[in-house]
Design a protein around this motif. Structure first.
Motif, PDB file in Angstrom:
ATOM      1  N   GLU B 214       0.829  -1.205   0.000  1.00  0.00           N
ATOM      2  CA  GLU B 214       0.000   0.000   0.000  1.00  0.00           C
ATOM      3  C   GLU B 214       0.865   1.257   0.000  1.00  0.00           C
ATOM      4  OE1 GLU B 214      -3.329   0.440  -0.222  1.00  0.00           O
ATOM      5  OE2 GLU B 214      -3.142  -1.673  -0.803  1.00  0.00           O
ATOM      6  N   LEU B 217       2.653   1.821  -3.329  1.00  0.00           N
ATOM      7  CA  LEU B 217       1.786   2.411  -4.353  1.00  0.00           C
ATOM      8  C   LEU B 217       1.542   3.887  -4.066  1.00  0.00           C
ATOM      9  CD1 LEU B 217      -1.019  -0.160  -5.125  1.00  0.00           C
ATOM     10  CD2 LEU B 217       0.415   1.001  -6.782  1.00  0.00           C
ATOM     11  N   ALA B 220       4.473   6.042  -4.849  1.00  0.00           N
ATOM     12  CA  ALA B 220       4.984   5.865  -6.210  1.00  0.00           C
ATOM     13  C   ALA B 220       6.367   5.228  -6.221  1.00  0.00           C
ATOM     14  CB  ALA B 220       4.996   7.197  -6.963  1.00  0.00           C
ATOM     15  N   VAL B 221       6.564   4.254  -5.338  1.00  0.00           N
ATOM     16  CA  VAL B 221       7.823   3.516  -5.332  1.00  0.00           C
ATOM     17  C   VAL B 221       7.794   2.524  -6.494  1.00  0.00           C
ATOM     18  CG1 VAL B 221       9.230   1.904  -3.999  1.00  0.00           C
ATOM     19  CG2 VAL B 221       8.086   3.789  -2.863  1.00  0.00           C
ATOM     20  N   SER B 222       8.925   2.369  -7.166  1.00  0.00           N
ATOM     21  CA  SER B 222       8.948   1.483  -8.325  1.00  0.00           C
ATOM     22  C   SER B 222      10.225   0.656  -8.311  1.00  0.00           C
ATOM     23  CB  SER B 222       8.859   2.307  -9.608  1.00  0.00           C
ATOM     24  OG  SER B 222       9.842   3.312  -9.601  1.00  0.00           O
ATOM     25  N   LEU B 231       4.672  -5.744  -5.249  1.00  0.00           N
ATOM     26  CA  LEU B 231       4.028  -5.093  -6.388  1.00  0.00           C
ATOM     27  C   LEU B 231       4.559  -5.744  -7.666  1.00  0.00           C
ATOM     28  CD1 LEU B 231       2.128  -2.753  -7.156  1.00  0.00           C
ATOM     29  CD2 LEU B 231       4.119  -1.298  -7.367  1.00  0.00           C
ATOM     30  N   ASP B 232       3.705  -6.488  -8.332  1.00  0.00           N
ATOM     31  CA  ASP B 232       4.126  -7.256  -9.512  1.00  0.00           C
ATOM     32  C   ASP B 232       4.077  -6.354 -10.747  1.00  0.00           C
ATOM     33  OD1 ASP B 232       4.745  -9.118 -11.350  1.00  0.00           O
ATOM     34  OD2 ASP B 232       2.979 -10.377 -11.059  1.00  0.00           O
ATOM     35  N   TRP B 233       5.148  -5.624 -10.978  1.00  0.00           N
ATOM     36  CA  TRP B 233       5.105  -4.628 -12.035  1.00  0.00           C
ATOM     37  C   TRP B 233       6.510  -4.390 -12.567  1.00  0.00           C
ATOM     38  CZ3 TRP B 233       5.735   1.162 -11.329  1.00  0.00           C
ATOM     39  CH2 TRP B 233       5.483   1.840 -12.533  1.00  0.00           C
TER      40      TRP B 233
END
Lengths: 156, 396
Positions: B214, B217, B220-222, B231-233
Motif C-alpha cells: 500500500e 503504491l 509511487a515507489v517502483s 508489487l508485480d510490475w
C-alpha cells in the motif's frame, strides 16, 4: 473541445459521466491520452480517477512554462493504472499572476515532493500542501529557475 | 510503520547525518530526530547535486542533450540514453532497425548488472562485508570495458542516438560479452555464498525496514524496491519498449518488503538479465544500426567525404539540429532503480521546449522515512542502501 474519438475512450467517458464540466479539452496523440482539466475541478476528478478508474499510482507531477503567452503554466500529472497497464496525463492551465492549484497530496502521498519541486522550480503554489517549501534549490534562493524568463547562464 | 511514543517530558535529540556520510551514496543529508537510539522522525534534505540539467537541455539541440542524460544517473548511463532517445523517436515517429533495438536491450541489461553490482558492493560494505565490495567492482570493470569497446567511454557513453546507435559495434564486442556470460554466473554464486545465508547479513537485513504494498503504491515507489514489497510490475514486461516483448524472462517478486527481500530481488534480477543478454546474443539480427532518416541521423563518415548531399545533411544536423514536430510524449523505461520517465515537450524547433526527468530514486527516497522511522539508527544505513538511490538523478 473534446474530439469524439477522445470522448469514446473509457477513461474520458467515465470522467465525463462523473463531472460533465471537468474536461476542457482532450487529445489522443502518439498513443498517449491527455485531458485538460479545469483547475478548480482537479481534486474531485483525481479522487474519482484513483478510486473508480484504478489510477492508484502517480508517476509524476511537473509543469511547463508557456511564457509569454497566458495562461502561462501547464501543470502536468502523469497517472498510471497497474491493472490495465495504462497511462493518463492530466493538465491544468494556470495564469501567471495567480498560479495556485489544489494539492493532490491527500490523494497520492507521492505528490508531496513532486509538488514541492514544481513550487521550487516554477513558483506554482499548491493549496493544502502539508509543507510547501523549496526542495532542490537553497531555501534562500530568489526566483524560480525553470521559468522561461529565467536565464540559462549568468546572473538575473 | 511502528509508532514511536515519546513519553511526555522526554527530550528527543536531533542528529544530522550527512551530507558527507559515506553510507548515503552521494550527498544526502538526513535530519534524524532520535529518542535514545530509535528514530522518531527522519527528514531527507536533498538538492546538493542540483545542476539544472533540465534547464540546460532547453538550450541544447535534441542531439546535444543526449550527453546530459548520461550524467543524470551515472550508474546506468545507457538506460538514460535509451529513455531519452525513445522519447524523441516517439515524437518524430521514427522506427529503429531491429539490430539496433536488440543491441540496445543487450547493453541495457549489461548496465542493469553493472548498476546492481555497485549497489551490492556498496550495500554490503555499509553493513560491514568488505570482500563482496571488491569482488563486485572487479566484475563491474569487465562490463565497463564492454562499454568502452562500443563507445570509447567507460561511463558517460552517449552511445545511443536518435534513430539507432552512433556506430556499429566493433568486432571484439560480442566475444567480450560472450566471455562475460561464461564466467559471471559462477561469480554470482560466490556472492550468494558470502551473503545469502550469512548470519550477520541476515541479522542486519531480515525484518528491517519494511515497506508495505500500500505504501509503495501511495508513494509511487517502483523497481526492485516495489517488487520486494509485492508489487508485480515491471515496465519491460508490462509496457514493452525496444523489442523487450520478444525476450522471455521472469519478474522476481517477493512479499516480505524488508531489506533482505530487496537484496534477493536484485540478485534474481541479475540472473534474469543474464538470460536476456544470452537471448540477445543468440538471436541478434543482422542489418543496419541506424534508421533511414537522412535529416535526423548523421550520415556515415565515408559518405560524407564523397557525397555532396551527405555533407550538407551532416552540416545541417551538427550546426542547427533537426526539427521535431510539436507535441509531447512521456516515455518510461525500467531502469535498475525503477520507473525512469522522460517527458519531452516539443514546440517544433530543434531544441526541446521542456525535458522533465522522472527519476525513480526521487520517488523511492521519499519512502525512506516510512521505511526507517521506528527502527534503530544502525538500521538506517541498511535502509538507505536497500532502496539503492543515486543522488545524481534525485537532484538532477
Amino acid at each position: 473541445m473534446i474530439p469524439p474519438e477522445v470522448a469514446r475512450i473509457p477513461d474520458t467517458a467515465a470522467l465525463l459521466e462523473f463531472d460533465p464540466g471537468a474536461i476542457a479539452e482532450g487529445k489522443y496523440d502518439r498513443r498517449e491520452l491527455t485531458l485538460m482539466i479545469s483547475p478548480e475541478r482537479l481534486f474531485p476528478a483525481c479522487e474519482f480517477l484513483k478510486t473508480k478508474r484504478g489510477y492508484r499510482y502517480l508517476s509524476d507531477v511537473t509543469a511547463v512554462d508557456r511564457y509569454p503567452s497566458e495562461p502561462r503554466f501547464e501543470v502536468v500529472y502523469q497517472l498510471y493504472c497497474h491493472d490495465r497497464k495504462e497511462r493518463l496525463r492530466l493538465k491544468c492551465l494556470l495564469n501567471g499572476e495567480r498560479a495556485v492549484i489544489a494539492s493532490v497530496v491527500p490523494i497520492w502521498g507521492a505528490a508531496n515532493w513532486y509538488e514541492r519541486e514544481v513550487y521550487d522550480l516554477f513558483g506554482v503554489q499548491f493549496q493544502g500542501h502539508p509543507h510547501l517549501r523549496r526542495i532542490l534549490m537553497p531555501e534562500d534562493w530568489e526566483g524560480h529557475p525553470l521559468r522561461k524568463d529565467y536565464p540559462v547562464t549568468g546572473y538575473r | 510503520m511502528p509508532e514511536v511514543a515519546v513519553p511526555p517530558g522526554a527530550r528527543t535529540m536531533i542528529l544530522n547525518m550527512g551530507p558527507q556520510h559515506p553510507s548515503t551514496h552521494g550527498v544526502l543529508r538526513l535530519v534524524l530526530e532520535l529518542d535514545g537510539e530509535t528514530i522518531v522522525h527522519a527528514t531527507p534534505d536533498i538538492g546538493y547535486l542540483h545542476t539544472g540539467i533540465e534547464k540546460s537541455c532547453e538550450a541544447l539541440t535534441y542531439h546535444q542533450a543526449i550527453t546530459l542524460t548520461d550524467r543524470i544517473d551515472y550508474l546506468c548511463p545507457l538506460t538514460n540514453n535509451l529513455c531519452y532517445v525513445l522519447a524523441v523517436e516517439k515524437l518524430l515517429g521514427l522506427e529503429v532497425p531491429p539490430r539496433a533495438q536488440w543491441l540496445r536491450v543487450m547493453l541495457n541489461e549489461l548496465t542493469r548488472i553493472a548498476s546492481h553490482l555497485v549497489w551490492l558492493g556498496t550495500h554490503a560494505i555499509d553493513i560491514g562485508a568488505m570482500s563482496v565490495f571488491l569482488y563486485c567492482f572487479r566484475e563491474r570493470e569487465d562490463i565497463l570495458r564492454a562499454f568502452e569497446i562500443v563507445s570509447g567511454q567507460r561511463m558517460m557513453t552517449s552511445y545511443f542516438r536518435v534513430g539507432g546507435l552512433s556506430l556499429e559495434t566493433p568486432p571484439e564486442f560480442l566475444p567480450h560479452v560472450e566471455k562475460f556470460l561464461g564466467y559471471f554466473p559462477d561469480r554470482l554464486e560466490e556472492y550468494e555464498e558470502l551473503l545469502t545465508r550469512n548470519r550477520i547479513w541476515i541479522g542486519r537485513t531480515k525484518g528491517v525496514g519494511i515497506l508495505t504494498t500500500e505504501d509503495a503504491l501511495d508513494l509511487a515507489v517502483s523497481g526492485p524496491t516495489a517488487r520486494a514489497s509485492g508489487l508485480d510490475w515491471d515496465l519491460r514486461r508490462d509496457n514493452p519498449y525496444s523489442s523487450y516483448e520478444k525476450f522471455s524472462f521472469r519478474v522476481p517478486i517477493r512479499t516480505e518488503g524488508d531489506v533482505y527481500a530487496r537484496y534477493l530481488v536484485r540478485l534474481d534480477e541479475i540472473r534474469e538479465s543474464l538470460k536476456i543478454i544470452r537471448q540477445a546474443l543468440d538471436g541478434l539480427p543482422d542489418g543496419p544500426v541506424q534508421a533511414r532518416a537522412p535529416g535526423v541521423v548523421l550520415p556515415p563518415r565515408e559518405k560524407m567525404k564523397t557525397e555532396m548531399e551527405a555533407l550538407i545533411y551532416h552540416f545541417k544536423i551538427v550546426t542547427e539540429g533537426f526539427r521535431v514536430p510539436p507535441g509531447e510524449v512521456y516515455q518510461a523505461v525500467e531502469s535498475p532503480r525503477g520507473e525512469m520517465g522522460y517527458y519531452v515537450v516539443s514546440d517544433g524547433t530543434s531544441h526541446p521546449y521542456r525535458v522533465k526527468v522522472r527519476s525513480p530514486s526521487f520517488a523511492n527516497l521519499q519512502a525512506l522515512p516510512r521505511i526507517a522511522e521506528g527502527r534503530l539508527i544502525a538500521d538506517m544505513v541498511a535502509c538507505i542502501g536497500s532502496i539503492d538511490i543515486v543522488l545524481g538523478e534525485i537532484d538532477r
